[in-house]
Design a protein around this motif. Sequence first.
Motif, PDB file in Angstrom:
ATOM      1  N   ILE A 240      52.065  61.781  31.123  1.00  0.00           N
ATOM      2  CA  ILE A 240      52.469  62.383  32.384  1.00  0.00           C
ATOM      3  C   ILE A 240      53.854  61.880  32.796  1.00  0.00           C
ATOM      4  CG2 ILE A 240      51.887  62.635  34.832  1.00  0.00           C
ATOM      5  CD1 ILE A 240      49.859  63.917  32.910  1.00  0.00           C
ATOM      6  N   LEU A 241      54.115  60.592  32.528  1.00  0.00           N
ATOM      7  CA  LEU A 241      55.345  59.973  32.998  1.00  0.00           C
ATOM      8  C   LEU A 241      55.974  59.153  31.880  1.00  0.00           C
ATOM      9  CD1 LEU A 241      56.973  59.189  35.754  1.00  0.00           C
ATOM     10  CD2 LEU A 241      55.895  57.014  35.323  1.00  0.00           C
ATOM     11  N   ILE A 242      57.285  59.243  31.762  1.00  0.00           N
ATOM     12  CA  ILE A 242      58.022  58.452  30.784  1.00  0.00           C
ATOM     13  C   ILE A 242      59.044  57.612  31.540  1.00  0.00           C
ATOM     14  CG2 ILE A 242      59.569  58.525  28.789  1.00  0.00           C
ATOM     15  CD1 ILE A 242      58.259  61.367  28.235  1.00  0.00           C
ATOM     16  N   LEU A 243      58.992  56.310  31.318  1.00  0.00           N
ATOM     17  CA  LEU A 243      59.985  55.384  31.858  1.00  0.00           C
ATOM     18  C   LEU A 243      60.838  54.949  30.675  1.00  0.00           C
ATOM     19  CD1 LEU A 243      57.677  53.094  34.020  1.00  0.00           C
ATOM     20  CD2 LEU A 243      59.379  54.677  34.888  1.00  0.00           C
ATOM     21  N   SER A 244      62.105  55.325  30.659  1.00  0.00           N
ATOM     22  CA  SER A 244      62.934  55.024  29.500  1.00  0.00           C
ATOM     23  C   SER A 244      64.190  54.266  29.872  1.00  0.00           C
ATOM     24  CB  SER A 244      63.336  56.325  28.785  1.00  0.00           C
ATOM     25  OG  SER A 244      64.198  56.024  27.701  1.00  0.00           O
ATOM     26  N   ASP A 245      64.445  53.217  29.098  1.00  0.00           N
ATOM     27  CA  ASP A 245      65.706  52.507  29.184  1.00  0.00           C
ATOM     28  C   ASP A 245      66.794  53.452  28.672  1.00  0.00           C
ATOM     29  OD1 ASP A 245      67.538  50.442  29.508  1.00  0.00           O
ATOM     30  OD2 ASP A 245      67.048  49.481  27.614  1.00  0.00           O
TER      31      ASP A 245
ATOM     32  N   VAL B 157      60.251  62.165  33.998  1.00  0.00           N
ATOM     33  CA  VAL B 157      61.042  61.163  33.286  1.00  0.00           C
ATOM     34  C   VAL B 157      61.870  60.360  34.295  1.00  0.00           C
ATOM     35  CG1 VAL B 157      62.774  60.724  31.505  1.00  0.00           C
ATOM     36  CG2 VAL B 157      61.195  62.654  31.253  1.00  0.00           C
ATOM     37  N   MET B 158      61.671  59.036  34.266  1.00  0.00           N
ATOM     38  CA  MET B 158      62.472  58.118  35.076  1.00  0.00           C
ATOM     39  C   MET B 158      63.307  57.283  34.117  1.00  0.00           C
ATOM     40  SD  MET B 158      59.854  56.686  37.927  1.00  0.00           S
ATOM     41  CE  MET B 158      59.024  57.768  39.075  1.00  0.00           C
ATOM     42  N   MET B 159      64.603  57.282  34.323  1.00  0.00           N
ATOM     43  CA  MET B 159      65.512  56.507  33.485  1.00  0.00           C
ATOM     44  C   MET B 159      65.728  55.138  34.124  1.00  0.00           C
ATOM     45  SD  MET B 159      65.889  58.743  31.174  1.00  0.00           S
ATOM     46  CE  MET B 159      67.057  57.939  30.091  1.00  0.00           C
ATOM     47  N   ILE B 160      65.809  54.112  33.270  1.00  0.00           N
ATOM     48  CA  ILE B 160      65.982  52.735  33.737  1.00  0.00           C
ATOM     49  C   ILE B 160      67.223  52.165  33.071  1.00  0.00           C
ATOM     50  CG2 ILE B 160      64.954  50.442  33.836  1.00  0.00           C
ATOM     51  CD1 ILE B 160      62.221  51.841  33.415  1.00  0.00           C
ATOM     52  N   THR B 161      68.062  51.504  33.851  1.00  0.00           N
ATOM     53  CA  THR B 161      69.259  50.899  33.270  1.00  0.00           C
ATOM     54  C   THR B 161      69.669  49.654  34.047  1.00  0.00           C
ATOM     55  OG1 THR B 161      71.554  51.287  32.587  1.00  0.00           O
ATOM     56  CG2 THR B 161      70.844  52.325  34.639  1.00  0.00           C
TER      57      THR B 161
ATOM     58  N   ASP C   6      78.209  57.341  37.109  1.00  0.00           N
ATOM     59  CA  ASP C   6      78.315  58.223  35.937  1.00  0.00           C
ATOM     60  C   ASP C   6      76.989  58.306  35.186  1.00  0.00           C
ATOM     61  OD1 ASP C   6      80.957  58.732  36.510  1.00  0.00           O
ATOM     62  OD2 ASP C   6      81.729  57.245  35.089  1.00  0.00           O
ATOM     63  N   SER C   7      76.331  57.162  35.000  1.00  0.00           N
ATOM     64  CA  SER C   7      75.036  57.161  34.311  1.00  0.00           C
ATOM     65  C   SER C   7      74.007  57.933  35.123  1.00  0.00           C
ATOM     66  CB  SER C   7      74.539  55.728  34.099  1.00  0.00           C
ATOM     67  OG  SER C   7      75.356  55.052  33.189  1.00  0.00           O
ATOM     68  N   HIS C   8      74.034  57.743  36.432  1.00  0.00           N
ATOM     69  CA  HIS C   8      73.090  58.446  37.308  1.00  0.00           C
ATOM     70  C   HIS C   8      73.310  59.955  37.211  1.00  0.00           C
ATOM     71  CE1 HIS C   8      71.436  59.955  41.144  1.00  0.00           C
ATOM     72  NE2 HIS C   8      70.482  59.081  40.866  1.00  0.00           N
TER      73      HIS C   8
ATOM     74  N   ASN D 268      64.031  62.896  36.412  1.00  0.00           N
ATOM     75  CA  ASN D 268      63.460  63.078  37.740  1.00  0.00           C
ATOM     76  C   ASN D 268      63.811  61.941  38.684  1.00  0.00           C
ATOM     77  OD1 ASN D 268      61.307  64.209  35.599  1.00  0.00           O
ATOM     78  ND2 ASN D 268      61.440  65.537  37.385  1.00  0.00           N
ATOM     79  N   ASP D 269      64.149  60.773  38.107  1.00  0.00           N
ATOM     80  CA  ASP D 269      64.482  59.620  38.934  1.00  0.00           C
ATOM     81  C   ASP D 269      65.312  58.659  38.102  1.00  0.00           C
ATOM     82  OD1 ASP D 269      64.541  57.898  41.138  1.00  0.00           O
ATOM     83  OD2 ASP D 269      62.375  57.973  41.439  1.00  0.00           O
ATOM     84  N   PHE D 270      65.944  57.704  38.779  1.00  0.00           N
ATOM     85  CA  PHE D 270      66.857  56.771  38.139  1.00  0.00           C
ATOM     86  C   PHE D 270      66.623  55.410  38.782  1.00  0.00           C
ATOM     87  CE2 PHE D 270      71.012  54.755  37.613  1.00  0.00           C
ATOM     88  CZ  PHE D 270      71.352  55.105  36.310  1.00  0.00           C
ATOM     89  N   LEU D 271      66.257  54.421  37.991  1.00  0.00           N
ATOM     90  CA  LEU D 271      65.960  53.087  38.502  1.00  0.00           C
ATOM     91  C   LEU D 271      66.881  52.072  37.848  1.00  0.00           C
ATOM     92  CD1 LEU D 271      62.099  53.391  38.022  1.00  0.00           C
ATOM     93  CD2 LEU D 271      63.350  53.743  40.160  1.00  0.00           C
TER      94      LEU D 271
END
Length: 125
Positions: free
Chosen positions: A52-57, A84-88, A94-96, A105-108
């Motif tokens: 359902i959800l992917i948290l990716s670096d 999909v939530m991106m993590i950095t 720029d990355s956002h 869907n989100d950026f953390l």
Amino acid sequence: MKILVVDDEVDVKDLFEQRFRREIRNGEFQLAFANSGEEALNFLNEHPSEVILILSDINMPGMSGFELLRHIRQDFQAPPPPVVMMITAYGDPDSHQQAVKLGANDFLTKPLDFGVLKQKLRDLS
């Protein structure tokens, strides 16, 4: 909710399992882990429509989180599409913008605030 965490750092699995111990025990969340974008795509191919959800670096050797996101949005369109939530570690605009443009869907940003992350996950379920 089944969550796939994609990060090349080896301690991420232990960290997530520790921080989500209660939620895992209560059956709220199921966590799966991939150490690369390639491994994540293999997992998604083997478990269609389960995640359902992917948290990716974002910054990983080989396939970056951005490349993974592009593949997810192109290749996994069967309903329901995964969130999909991106993590950095880099909270630069720029990355956002790139993450949003590619369909995130989100950026953390790291270090993760697990209280905020848990609330976001509960809002989705």
